[in-house]
Design an enzyme around this catalytic site. Sequence first.
Site, PDB file in Angstrom:
ATOM      1  N   ASP A  52       0.944  -1.176  -0.295  1.00  0.00           N
ATOM      2  CA  ASP A  52      -0.264  -0.236   0.073  1.00  0.00           C
ATOM      3  C   ASP A  52       0.890   1.206   0.104  1.00  0.00           C
ATOM      4  OD1 ASP A  52      -2.347   1.500   0.146  1.00  0.00           O
ATOM      5  OD2 ASP A  52      -2.708   1.222   2.078  1.00  0.00           O
ATOM      6  N   SER A  97      -6.472  -6.069  -6.333  1.00  0.00           N
ATOM      7  CA  SER A  97      -7.862  -6.633  -5.909  1.00  0.00           C
ATOM      8  C   SER A  97      -8.970  -6.642  -6.880  1.00  0.00           C
ATOM      9  CB  SER A  97      -8.167  -6.094  -4.647  1.00  0.00           C
ATOM     10  OG  SER A  97      -8.699  -4.731  -4.847  1.00  0.00           O
ATOM     11  N   ASN A 100     -10.130  -3.271  -7.288  1.00  0.00           N
ATOM     12  CA  ASN A 100      -9.243  -2.259  -7.931  1.00  0.00           C
ATOM     13  C   ASN A 100      -9.866  -2.223  -9.604  1.00  0.00           C
ATOM     14  OD1 ASN A 100      -6.017  -3.216  -6.440  1.00  0.00           O
ATOM     15  ND2 ASN A 100      -7.596  -1.666  -5.729  1.00  0.00           N
ATOM     16  N   SER A 225      -9.063  -5.144   3.699  1.00  0.00           N
ATOM     17  CA  SER A 225      -8.921  -5.014   2.437  1.00  0.00           C
ATOM     18  C   SER A 225      -9.120  -6.315   1.540  1.00  0.00           C
ATOM     19  CB  SER A 225      -7.731  -4.169   1.812  1.00  0.00           C
ATOM     20  OG  SER A 225      -7.646  -3.178   2.151  1.00  0.00           O
TER      21      SER A 225
END
Length: 278
Positions: A52, A97, A100, A225
């Site tokens: 991140d 992800s 995303n 997440s």
Amino acid sequence: MGEMGLGVTDHGVHRARTAAEDGLAGRRYGNDQRRDEGPARAVPRHVACVMDGNGRWAQRRSLPRTAGHRAAETTVIDIIEAARAAGVEWLSLYAFSTENWSRPGTEVDYLMRLVRRVVRKHAPLLLARGIRCRFLGAADPRIPRELAQDFDDLATLTADNQGMTLTVAFDHGGRRDIVEAARSLIRNGTQAEEVTERLFADHLPFPDTPDVDLVIRTSGEQRISNFMLWQVAYAEWVFPDVLWPDFRAPDFLACLHTYRRRDRRFGGVPAQTNGDPS
């Protein structure tokens, strides 16, 4: 594109371990993990990283977000090398992800091109280091066909390696994995009373993957997440403030040091207390 498309050959690749040797032996569940492994490991067996901070890294430098993603490549290779040298057996990296896909199309397209370049560029290094590579997710039809083929090629090329296992979570969602496992059980006609944690995990992707011991999420954010939700159930978490493009081997080793200081009780109590609540 076959293996030669990645610019490497299969010379020097070791024989794969059979399913009996390598399959379910690595998986542990809750207190079973503590009992099976004995004293806490000095080095976590399975480390997972939520990479991140790329966007904020670029923003602080008045650069486009894509510059942060590009800068992250150096960190990825540095952490792979550091984990391998430290004795980590399984390393999982959260690269993209299922959520995303909602990012701007130009950023998503750039990420697809960047990941393809990184995979092709570093395939020889991964092969030479004896690292087995896997891609968790990678099922969405929006993934470019060429990139999906590169994923398959690298996984095939390194399948026989017996060093560290590198899992790249790409187009991954922990909830989706759990839903798919439930669907698999239903399709198999499994009765409700027959479902156990171990049986359920057998229907997850890569069921030989052991539980995650340590999750590192850079940039100071403290969220799961939707990352490997089943596997991180008993993980220790560390949240270094450093942004992923600035994260380096010494930072990684500092996280391992933090892990060593943790008392992993898995819901129990320290042995020395013998159950004494005081």
